[in-house]
Write an enzyme that holds these catalytic residues in place. Structure first.
Site: not given
Length: 248
Positions: A76, A106, A202
């Site tokens: 991020h 992502e 994730e």
């Protein structure tokens, strides 16, 4: 934490639009283009599709974080003016906002062939990601998912390289509120997954600058827990070295 059928429909559109942003980014990647230019291309593709899909709604807050090289150490991180170089590890992060509901795509990519250690690390993180996708199902406990995935990292000596939890809920997001703390895939959360929940898988590891394979490795899919023991992965963008090595 339980979403209505109408909310899930909006979230599914968000995942689809995130995939479109990912495709625009992958098509834009080339040596010499800067991170921020790639991010703008992905954002524009998603905003146009949001406006087409939801013509009578607000169009707001959709964004892309795209990093290259050591800038991938945090998934991020903001895009910078750094220009992409052959051999770079890349981190693609698309965040479409549809009617106030946020979703995400992502992915790890490489510009050209990764070196041996980078490929090894990427494959390990993909192994964790695949197993995590299998573990998300009705009746599973958040902390049990995290504990089992930790064991894979431990077997490769990489647990210390893990950066945060393995997933979270989805729904309305603003600058002041967002995810539900009780639906995080972490070691301290004992929530049981139920139909109507929407969660991500994730995993991410980060290898420090100067070490072999330096950078951040991250994949991200969104799953909808359904009735009758069903789970739907609503992220369609491919992951892993077989699909995401971009040759110049």
């Amino acid at each position: 934490m339980i979403k209505s059928a109408e909310e899930i429909e909006v979230i599914k559109h968000g995942a689809r639009i995130g995939d479109l942003g990912g495709e625009a980014i992958r098509n834009a990647v080339r040596e010499g283009i800067s991170e921020y230019e790639v991010a703008l291309i992905g954002t524009e593709a998603m905003v146009h599709e949001i406006a087409r899909t939801f013509p009578d709604r607000e169009v707001r807050d959709t964004w892309v974080w795209f990093q290259s090289g050591i800038n991938t150490d945090g998934a991020h991180n903001w895009a910078t003016t750094r220009k992409l170089q052959q051999g770079d590890i890349l981190s693609l992060n698309c965040f479409p906002m549809t009617s106030g509901y946020y979703t995400a795509l992502e992915r790890t990519l490489f510009l050209g062939q990764p070196d041996e250690r980078s490929l090894e690390l990427w494959n390990i993180n993909v192994e964790v990601h695949r197993r995590g996708l299998e573990l998300i199902k009705p009746g599973a406990v958040c902390k049990d998912i995290a504990a089992e995935l930790n064991e894979i990292y431990i077997s490769h000596g990489l647990l210390a390289n893990r950066t945060f939890g393995y997933g979270h809920s989805f729904g309305v997001l603003s600058h002041y509120y967002g995810r539900e703390a009780g639906l995080e895939l972490r070691e301290d959360i004992d929530t049981v997954l139920e139909p109507g929940m929407v969660v991500s898988m994730e995993p991410m590891i980060t290898v420090a600058d100067g070490q072999p394979g330096a950078g951040g490795y991250r994949e991200h899919d969104i799953l909808v827990i359904g009735e009758d023991n069903t789970v739907e992965n609503i992220t369609k963008f491919p992951f892993g070295p077989e699909k995401n090595i971009i040759e110049a």
